[in-house]
Write a protein that holds these residues in place. Structure first.
Motif, PDB file in Angstrom:
ATOM      1  N   LEU A 135      -4.071 -21.455 -35.942  1.00 42.86           N
ATOM      2  CA  LEU A 135      -2.933 -20.537 -35.874  1.00 42.86           C
ATOM      3  C   LEU A 135      -3.279 -19.331 -34.996  1.00 42.86           C
ATOM      4  O   LEU A 135      -2.473 -18.912 -34.163  1.00 42.86           O
ATOM      5  N   LEU A 136      -4.470 -18.786 -35.168  1.00 45.51           N
ATOM      6  CA  LEU A 136      -4.902 -17.676 -34.323  1.00 45.51           C
ATOM      7  C   LEU A 136      -4.972 -18.111 -32.861  1.00 45.51           C
ATOM      8  O   LEU A 136      -4.570 -17.377 -31.963  1.00 45.51           O
ATOM      9  N   ALA A 137      -5.492 -19.302 -32.633  1.00 40.42           N
ATOM     10  CA  ALA A 137      -5.576 -19.826 -31.269  1.00 40.42           C
ATOM     11  C   ALA A 137      -4.187 -19.976 -30.663  1.00 40.42           C
ATOM     12  O   ALA A 137      -3.975 -19.673 -29.496  1.00 40.42           O
ATOM     13  N   GLU A 138      -3.234 -20.407 -31.476  1.00 38.94           N
ATOM     14  CA  GLU A 138      -1.855 -20.551 -31.015  1.00 38.94           C
ATOM     15  C   GLU A 138      -1.277 -19.202 -30.591  1.00 38.94           C
ATOM     16  O   GLU A 138      -0.619 -19.093 -29.568  1.00 38.94           O
ATOM     17  N   HIS A 139      -1.559 -18.170 -31.382  1.00 45.89           N
ATOM     18  CA  HIS A 139      -1.018 -16.838 -31.087  1.00 45.89           C
ATOM     19  C   HIS A 139      -1.732 -16.148 -29.930  1.00 45.89           C
ATOM     20  O   HIS A 139      -1.096 -15.479 -29.127  1.00 45.89           O
ATOM     21  N   LEU A 140      -3.066 -16.281 -29.893  1.00 44.50           N
ATOM     22  CA  LEU A 140      -3.830 -15.486 -28.935  1.00 44.50           C
ATOM     23  C   LEU A 140      -4.857 -16.252 -28.108  1.00 44.50           C
ATOM     24  O   LEU A 140      -5.517 -15.643 -27.263  1.00 44.50           O
ATOM     25  N   GLY A 141      -5.054 -17.514 -28.386  1.00 38.40           N
ATOM     26  CA  GLY A 141      -6.085 -18.257 -27.665  1.00 38.40           C
ATOM     27  C   GLY A 141      -7.480 -17.747 -27.992  1.00 38.40           C
ATOM     28  O   GLY A 141      -8.312 -17.568 -27.112  1.00 38.40           O
ATOM     29  N   LEU A 142      -7.745 -17.524 -29.274  1.00 43.17           N
ATOM     30  CA  LEU A 142      -8.990 -16.876 -29.681  1.00 43.17           C
ATOM     31  C   LEU A 142      -9.970 -17.794 -30.406  1.00 43.17           C
ATOM     32  O   LEU A 142     -10.825 -17.319 -31.130  1.00 43.17           O
ATOM     33  N   THR A 143      -9.915 -19.086 -30.207  1.00 44.08           N
ATOM     34  CA  THR A 143     -10.740 -20.000 -30.990  1.00 44.08           C
ATOM     35  C   THR A 143     -12.213 -19.625 -30.950  1.00 44.08           C
ATOM     36  O   THR A 143     -12.861 -19.502 -31.968  1.00 44.08           O
TER      37      THR A 143
END
Length: 90
Positions: free
Chosen positions: A56-64
C-alpha cells in the motif's frame, strides 16, 4: 507568460525552497530523513490505526525499499501478521 506571472512563480519557487530547507533542518534535528518523514506522513494520512502494508505504501509513494530500510533502522517496527510473508508497517 507575462512578467507579473513570472515574478509570482519566481517568488513561489523561492518560498518553496525556504520551506524545504526549514523542513530538512527540523527533520535533521530530530534524526529523521526526508523519506522516513514521507512514510510516516503517509501512514498519518491513512488514518487510524495508522497501519499500511508495504504494498500500500509502495502504491502511494513508491517506497518499498525505504520501508524495509526504515524497519531495519528500528525507527518503527511492523507488527507481525500470521500467514503473511511481509508484515504491515505501523
Amino acid at each position: 507568460m507575462g512578467p507579473v506571472k513570472e515574478a509570482i512563480f519566481a517568488r513561489l519557487a523561492i518560498l518553496a525552497r525556504h520551506a524545504s530547507q526549514a523542513r530538512r533542518a527540523t527533520l535533521d534535528s530530530d534524526g529523521l530523513r526526508n523519506w522516513q518523514y514521507r512514510v510516516l506522513l503517509t501512514l498519518r494520512r491513512l488514518g487510524p490505526p495508522y497501519i499500511g502494508s508495504p504494498s500500500l505504501l509502495a502504491e502511494h509513494l513508491g517506497l518499498t525499499k525505504m520501508v524495509v530500510a526504515t524497519e531495519s533502522q528500528s525507527a518503527w517496527q511492523a507488527p507481525s501478521e500470521p500467514g503473511r510473508s511481509r508484515s504491515a508497517a505501523s
